[in-house]
Design a protein around this motif. Structure first.
Motif, PDB file in Angstrom:
ATOM      1  N   THR A  92      46.701  24.516  54.476  1.00  9.45           N
ATOM      2  CA  THR A  92      46.338  25.844  53.994  1.00  9.45           C
ATOM      3  C   THR A  92      46.877  26.952  54.874  1.00  9.45           C
ATOM      4  O   THR A  92      47.048  28.074  54.409  1.00  9.45           O
ATOM      5  CB  THR A  92      44.810  25.998  53.891  1.00  9.45           C
TER       6      THR A  92
ATOM      7  N   ILE B  10      49.874  31.248  48.063  1.00  8.17           N
ATOM      8  CA  ILE B  10      49.227  31.247  46.752  1.00  8.17           C
ATOM      9  C   ILE B  10      49.930  32.278  45.891  1.00  8.17           C
ATOM     10  O   ILE B  10      50.000  33.456  46.246  1.00  8.17           O
ATOM     11  CB  ILE B  10      47.728  31.593  46.885  1.00  8.17           C
TER      12      ILE B  10
ATOM     13  N   THR C 271      48.299  32.592  40.304  1.00 10.84           N
ATOM     14  CA  THR C 271      47.203  31.687  40.666  1.00 10.84           C
ATOM     15  C   THR C 271      46.019  32.482  41.191  1.00 10.84           C
ATOM     16  O   THR C 271      44.868  32.201  40.849  1.00 10.84           O
ATOM     17  CB  THR C 271      47.673  30.668  41.719  1.00 10.84           C
ATOM     18  N   MET C 272      46.290  33.502  42.000  1.00 11.46           N
ATOM     19  CA  MET C 272      45.216  34.330  42.544  1.00 11.46           C
ATOM     20  C   MET C 272      44.490  35.066  41.425  1.00 11.46           C
ATOM     21  O   MET C 272      43.266  35.174  41.440  1.00 11.46           O
ATOM     22  CB  MET C 272      45.764  35.320  43.573  1.00 11.46           C
ATOM     23  N   ARG C 273      45.217  35.547  40.438  1.00 15.27           N
ATOM     24  CA  ARG C 273      44.566  36.211  39.297  1.00 15.27           C
ATOM     25  C   ARG C 273      43.624  35.238  38.594  1.00 15.27           C
ATOM     26  O   ARG C 273      42.517  35.608  38.202  1.00 15.27           O
ATOM     27  CB  ARG C 273      45.612  36.736  38.324  1.00 15.27           C
ATOM     28  N   ASN C 274      44.050  34.000  38.414  1.00 17.02           N
ATOM     29  CA  ASN C 274      43.195  32.997  37.769  1.00 17.02           C
ATOM     30  C   ASN C 274      41.955  32.696  38.600  1.00 17.02           C
ATOM     31  O   ASN C 274      40.861  32.529  38.060  1.00 17.02           O
ATOM     32  CB  ASN C 274      43.978  31.710  37.508  1.00 17.02           C
ATOM     33  N   ILE C 275      42.106  32.621  39.916  1.00 15.87           N
ATOM     34  CA  ILE C 275      40.967  32.376  40.800  1.00 15.87           C
ATOM     35  C   ILE C 275      39.972  33.530  40.686  1.00 15.87           C
ATOM     36  O   ILE C 275      38.763  33.319  40.551  1.00 15.87           O
ATOM     37  CB  ILE C 275      41.438  32.203  42.257  1.00 15.87           C
ATOM     38  N   ILE C 276      40.462  34.757  40.717  1.00 18.68           N
ATOM     39  CA  ILE C 276      39.583  35.937  40.622  1.00 18.68           C
ATOM     40  C   ILE C 276      38.869  35.954  39.277  1.00 18.68           C
ATOM     41  O   ILE C 276      37.659  36.183  39.199  1.00 18.68           O
ATOM     42  CB  ILE C 276      40.390  37.228  40.847  1.00 18.68           C
ATOM     43  N   LYS C 277      39.590  35.694  38.204  1.00 18.44           N
ATOM     44  CA  LYS C 277      38.984  35.671  36.869  1.00 18.44           C
ATOM     45  C   LYS C 277      37.894  34.609  36.787  1.00 18.44           C
ATOM     46  O   LYS C 277      36.805  34.870  36.300  1.00 18.44           O
ATOM     47  CB  LYS C 277      40.065  35.399  35.823  1.00 18.44           C
ATOM     48  N   TYR C 278      38.178  33.418  37.292  1.00 22.10           N
ATOM     49  CA  TYR C 278      37.214  32.319  37.244  1.00 22.10           C
ATOM     50  C   TYR C 278      35.938  32.671  38.024  1.00 22.10           C
ATOM     51  O   TYR C 278      34.833  32.448  37.549  1.00 22.10           O
ATOM     52  CB  TYR C 278      37.830  31.039  37.807  1.00 22.10           C
ATOM     53  N   THR C 279      36.116  33.208  39.238  1.00 23.48           N
ATOM     54  CA  THR C 279      34.944  33.511  40.046  1.00 23.48           C
ATOM     55  C   THR C 279      34.103  34.629  39.432  1.00 23.48           C
ATOM     56  O   THR C 279      32.875  34.593  39.537  1.00 23.48           O
ATOM     57  CB  THR C 279      35.335  33.905  41.491  1.00 23.48           C
TER      58      THR C 279
END
Length: 55
Positions: free
Chosen positions: A33, A38, A42-50
């Protein structure tokens, strides 16, 4: 985990203080890591999911 935005829209990298524990986790499980970039998508998807799951 905190992240640092890279210049020129290249993406993000995880930002944390390395410890003996994080070094051991990297060694045991093959995490990299501290070298992983990232992608912005991918970061947009992580933010949307959270946001959707209130994490």
């Amino acid at each position: 985990m905190n992240v640092t935005k890279l210049k020129e829209g290249l993406g993000y990298i995880p930002s944390y203080t390395r410890t003996d524990l994080t070094d051991l986790l990297h060694e045991l499980f093959g995490f990299e890591t501290d070298r992983e970039i990232i992608k912005r998508s991918t970061m947009r998807n992580i933010i949307k999911y959270t946001k959707e799951h209130h994490i």
